[in-house]
Scaffold this motif. Structure first.
Motif, PDB file in Angstrom:
ATOM      1  N   VAL A   1       0.541  -1.125   0.035  1.00  0.00           N
ATOM      2  CA  VAL A   1      -0.112  -0.055  -0.096  1.00  0.00           C
ATOM      3  C   VAL A   1       0.993   1.337  -0.025  1.00  0.00           C
ATOM      4  O   VAL A   1       0.613   2.232  -0.839  1.00  0.00           O
ATOM      5  N   LEU A   2       1.895   1.239   0.957  1.00  0.00           N
ATOM      6  CA  LEU A   2       2.743   2.413   1.014  1.00  0.00           C
ATOM      7  C   LEU A   2       3.903   2.311  -0.062  1.00  0.00           C
ATOM      8  O   LEU A   2       5.089   1.605   0.109  1.00  0.00           O
ATOM      9  N   ARG A   3       3.628   3.161  -1.162  1.00  0.00           N
ATOM     10  CA  ARG A   3       4.719   2.852  -1.983  1.00  0.00           C
ATOM     11  C   ARG A   3       6.011   3.872  -2.194  1.00  0.00           C
ATOM     12  O   ARG A   3       6.835   3.760  -3.099  1.00  0.00           O
ATOM     13  N   GLY A   4       6.119   4.873  -1.181  1.00  0.00           N
ATOM     14  CA  GLY A   4       7.170   5.581  -1.194  1.00  0.00           C
ATOM     15  C   GLY A   4       8.435   4.974  -0.944  1.00  0.00           C
ATOM     16  O   GLY A   4       8.393   3.857  -0.133  1.00  0.00           O
ATOM     17  N   GLU A   5       9.468   5.408  -1.329  1.00  0.00           N
ATOM     18  CA  GLU A   5      10.808   4.648  -1.376  1.00  0.00           C
ATOM     19  C   GLU A   5      11.177   4.749   0.341  1.00  0.00           C
ATOM     20  O   GLU A   5      11.663   3.795   0.528  1.00  0.00           O
ATOM     21  N   LYS A   6      10.988   5.963   1.014  1.00  0.00           N
ATOM     22  CA  LYS A   6      11.275   5.660   2.360  1.00  0.00           C
ATOM     23  C   LYS A   6      10.719   4.727   2.974  1.00  0.00           C
ATOM     24  O   LYS A   6      11.295   3.923   3.866  1.00  0.00           O
ATOM     25  N   ALA A   7       9.334   4.427   3.006  1.00  0.00           N
ATOM     26  CA  ALA A   7       8.532   3.535   3.548  1.00  0.00           C
ATOM     27  C   ALA A   7       8.814   2.099   3.108  1.00  0.00           C
ATOM     28  O   ALA A   7       8.801   1.326   3.859  1.00  0.00           O
ATOM     29  N   GLN A   8       9.152   1.869   1.894  1.00  0.00           N
ATOM     30  CA  GLN A   8       9.577   0.652   1.212  1.00  0.00           C
ATOM     31  C   GLN A   8      10.871   0.244   2.045  1.00  0.00           C
ATOM     32  O   GLN A   8      10.672  -0.945   2.467  1.00  0.00           O
ATOM     33  N   VAL A   9      11.866   1.083   2.246  1.00  0.00           N
ATOM     34  CA  VAL A   9      13.053   0.727   3.134  1.00  0.00           C
ATOM     35  C   VAL A   9      12.768   0.410   4.226  1.00  0.00           C
ATOM     36  O   VAL A   9      13.142  -0.602   5.028  1.00  0.00           O
ATOM     37  N   VAL A  10      11.868   1.233   5.120  1.00  0.00           N
ATOM     38  CA  VAL A  10      11.621   1.105   6.588  1.00  0.00           C
ATOM     39  C   VAL A  10      10.911  -0.316   6.518  1.00  0.00           C
ATOM     40  O   VAL A  10      11.179  -1.109   7.427  1.00  0.00           O
ATOM     41  N   LEU A  11       9.976  -0.496   5.919  1.00  0.00           N
ATOM     42  CA  LEU A  11       9.034  -1.864   5.948  1.00  0.00           C
ATOM     43  C   LEU A  11       9.903  -2.752   5.551  1.00  0.00           C
ATOM     44  O   LEU A  11       9.646  -4.142   6.209  1.00  0.00           O
ATOM     45  N   SER A  12      10.889  -2.829   4.767  1.00  0.00           N
ATOM     46  CA  SER A  12      11.745  -4.004   4.279  1.00  0.00           C
ATOM     47  C   SER A  12      12.874  -4.321   5.442  1.00  0.00           C
ATOM     48  O   SER A  12      12.692  -5.509   5.714  1.00  0.00           O
ATOM     49  N   ARG A  13      12.992  -3.426   6.223  1.00  0.00           N
ATOM     50  CA  ARG A  13      13.840  -3.702   7.209  1.00  0.00           C
ATOM     51  C   ARG A  13      13.018  -4.367   8.600  1.00  0.00           C
ATOM     52  O   ARG A  13      13.486  -5.019   9.069  1.00  0.00           O
ATOM     53  N   ILE A  14      11.680  -3.992   8.545  1.00  0.00           N
ATOM     54  CA  ILE A  14      11.181  -4.460   9.659  1.00  0.00           C
ATOM     55  C   ILE A  14      10.726  -5.914   9.240  1.00  0.00           C
ATOM     56  O   ILE A  14      10.787  -6.675  10.096  1.00  0.00           O
ATOM     57  N   LEU A  15      10.505  -6.281   7.998  1.00  0.00           N
ATOM     58  CA  LEU A  15      10.469  -7.527   7.555  1.00  0.00           C
ATOM     59  C   LEU A  15      11.540  -8.406   7.671  1.00  0.00           C
ATOM     60  O   LEU A  15      11.353  -9.632   8.182  1.00  0.00           O
ATOM     61  N   VAL A  16      12.802  -7.914   7.498  1.00  0.00           N
ATOM     62  CA  VAL A  16      14.035  -8.511   7.897  1.00  0.00           C
ATOM     63  C   VAL A  16      14.288  -8.963   9.131  1.00  0.00           C
ATOM     64  O   VAL A  16      14.579 -10.031   9.780  1.00  0.00           O
ATOM     65  N   PHE A  17      13.558  -7.866  10.185  1.00  0.00           N
ATOM     66  CA  PHE A  17      13.894  -8.089  11.664  1.00  0.00           C
ATOM     67  C   PHE A  17      13.109  -9.195  11.978  1.00  0.00           C
ATOM     68  O   PHE A  17      13.389 -10.125  12.939  1.00  0.00           O
ATOM     69  N   ILE A  18      11.803  -9.426  11.602  1.00  0.00           N
ATOM     70  CA  ILE A  18      10.817 -10.570  11.626  1.00  0.00           C
ATOM     71  C   ILE A  18      11.540 -11.702  11.421  1.00  0.00           C
ATOM     72  O   ILE A  18      11.445 -12.656  12.187  1.00  0.00           O
ATOM     73  N   ALA A  19      11.977 -11.681  10.291  1.00  0.00           N
ATOM     74  CA  ALA A  19      12.775 -12.902   9.823  1.00  0.00           C
ATOM     75  C   ALA A  19      13.737 -13.306  10.575  1.00  0.00           C
ATOM     76  O   ALA A  19      14.048 -14.518  10.866  1.00  0.00           O
ATOM     77  N   GLU A  20      15.014 -12.378  10.935  1.00  0.00           N
ATOM     78  CA  GLU A  20      15.866 -12.692  11.883  1.00  0.00           C
ATOM     79  C   GLU A  20      15.352 -13.111  13.196  1.00  0.00           C
ATOM     80  O   GLU A  20      16.104 -13.706  13.901  1.00  0.00           O
ATOM     81  N   THR A  21      14.343 -12.643  13.701  1.00  0.00           N
ATOM     82  CA  THR A  21      13.686 -13.125  15.035  1.00  0.00           C
ATOM     83  C   THR A  21      13.263 -14.501  14.852  1.00  0.00           C
ATOM     84  O   THR A  21      13.687 -15.316  15.920  1.00  0.00           O
ATOM     85  N   TRP A  22      12.628 -14.712  13.659  1.00  0.00           N
ATOM     86  CA  TRP A  22      12.113 -16.087  13.348  1.00  0.00           C
ATOM     87  C   TRP A  22      13.457 -17.145  13.564  1.00  0.00           C
ATOM     88  O   TRP A  22      13.515 -18.170  14.009  1.00  0.00           O
ATOM     89  N   ILE A  23      14.455 -16.690  12.686  1.00  0.00           N
ATOM     90  CA  ILE A  23      15.849 -17.438  13.020  1.00  0.00           C
ATOM     91  C   ILE A  23      16.134 -17.559  14.332  1.00  0.00           C
ATOM     92  O   ILE A  23      16.996 -18.830  14.621  1.00  0.00           O
ATOM     93  N   GLY A  24      16.374 -16.658  14.783  1.00  0.00           N
ATOM     94  CA  GLY A  24      16.909 -16.763  16.190  1.00  0.00           C
ATOM     95  C   GLY A  24      16.215 -17.461  17.060  1.00  0.00           C
ATOM     96  O   GLY A  24      16.752 -18.379  18.071  1.00  0.00           O
ATOM     97  N   ILE A  25      14.926 -17.638  17.018  1.00  0.00           N
ATOM     98  CA  ILE A  25      13.811 -18.531  17.741  1.00  0.00           C
ATOM     99  C   ILE A  25      14.079 -19.978  17.587  1.00  0.00           C
ATOM    100  O   ILE A  25      14.437 -20.929  17.972  1.00  0.00           O
ATOM    101  N   ASN A  26      14.298 -20.266  16.013  1.00  0.00           N
ATOM    102  CA  ASN A  26      14.626 -21.550  15.502  1.00  0.00           C
ATOM    103  C   ASN A  26      16.091 -22.055  16.168  1.00  0.00           C
ATOM    104  O   ASN A  26      16.110 -23.182  16.540  1.00  0.00           O
TER     105      ASN A  26
END
Length: 322
Positions: free
Chosen positions: A62-87
């Motif tokens: 929904v949020l197509r601005g470049e800044k929003a894309q970067v921030v949200l991508s970093r949030i997604l990576v944080f979630i994935a790294e948390t998933w790996i950490g718990i694994n």
């Protein structure tokens, strides 16, 4: 020794062997139970963390601005790294592996890396995630387009910008010449997001897991490795348009007597694992040529990969044949 004594000795020997077999069976069963518990824990972890991952992925649509894309991508990576950490924590409880890891000291989360590894087991990916999580940028894999249909993970991979490839066969290209180069073009477009912040891209140069049958069928010149498929590495470097300047050459050494199954790793049958990481500079020319159409570049690239593989095989031989 009397006949009676001989009989007693024989009975004792049989009893000892039977007890040893029974103990081995129980231990093997225990490994399987622990492995199954680890899989269950990973499944629950996946179910729980997929929910926020999907939410932020939809928000990014929904949020197509470049800044929003970067921030949200970093949030997604944080979630994935948390998933790996718990694994990793779950696997640590069930496998109780003794890790011997070298070469991770000088790595940088602000660099782009191409990562490769000798491929022996489905456990390799979990090992790589174990050693790399939050030490280098989040690991991403080039995936076949069909894998987006995998339940839970397919959408997660899409949300995390894993590049999905659609490779065309020679027959398809001959039938429709306009398809030539489309796979590279599509993949390069998918990799454009990697320019926003550092990324690690994983590529198993062998293309498949090592086993004795494949090794013999290939007539591999390497003792502990299959022949590398240099084309995949060339494709990756070309698609990344020069962003990948460092190669992390990872060598995993499992206990020789241990089974290579994922369950064996999760359940603790692989109780001692060596991981050797060698950082190498990727030559600039390696990402600039056309592997399919330029025979001179192809020969040079194959020679480079072959030299890396010969060195890796020598390392494996020195460690495994002691």
């Amino acid at each position: 020794m009397t006949e009676t004594d001989t009989g007693h000795a024989h009975s004792l020997w049989v009893a000892c062997v039977f007890t040893l077999i029974l103990m081995t069976t129980v231990m093997t069963l225990w490994h399987k139970i622990r492995g199954a518990l680890a899989l269950l824990g990973i499944l629950v972890n996946t179910l729980l963390l997929c929910l926020p991952l999907y939410f932020f992925a939809l928000l990014r649509l929904v949020l197509r601005g470049e800044k929003a894309q970067v921030v949200l991508s970093r949030i997604l990576v944080f979630i994935a790294e948390t998933w790996i950490g718990i694994n990793n924590a779950i696997i640590g409880l069930t496998s109780q592996v003794k890790w011997n890891i070298t070469g991770m000291e000088s790595l940088d989360r602000d660099q782009w890396y191409l990562v490769t590894c000798n491929h022996q087991s489905w456990a390799d990916i979990l090992v790589l995630q174990r050693i790399s999580n939050r030490r280098i940028p989040f690991l991403k894999f080039f995936l076949k387009q069909e894998l987006i249909k995998v339940p839970l993970l397919g959408l997660a991979w899409w949300a995390l910008d894993f590049p999905f490839m659609k490779r065309f066969s020679k027959a398809e290209i001959e039938k429709n010449p306009s398809l030539k180069g489309k796979d590279l073009e599509t993949t390069r477009k998918a990799c454009e997001k990697f320019a926003y912040f550092p990324t690690s891209v994983m590529n198993f140069f062998e293309g498949t897991r090592f086993d004795a049958e494949k090794h013999a069928k290939q007539q591999s010149p390497y003792k502990h490795l299959l022949k590398p498929k240099a084309g995949g590495a060339a494709f990756t470097l070309n698609a990344m348009s020069g962003h990948l300047r460092n190669l992390l050459d990872v060598t995993i050494i499992y206990p020789p007597e241990a089974p290579r199954s994922l369950l064996a790793f999760l359940g603790g049958a692989m109780n001692d694992i060596d991981v050797i990481v060698q950082q190498r500079v990727i030559p600039a020319w390696a990402s600039e040529g056309d592997y399919e159409s330029d025979p001179e570049f192809r020969a040079r690239f194959q020679q480079w990969i072959g030299e890396l593989w010969a060195e890796k095989d020598a390392l494996l031989t020195s460690k495994m044949d002691r």
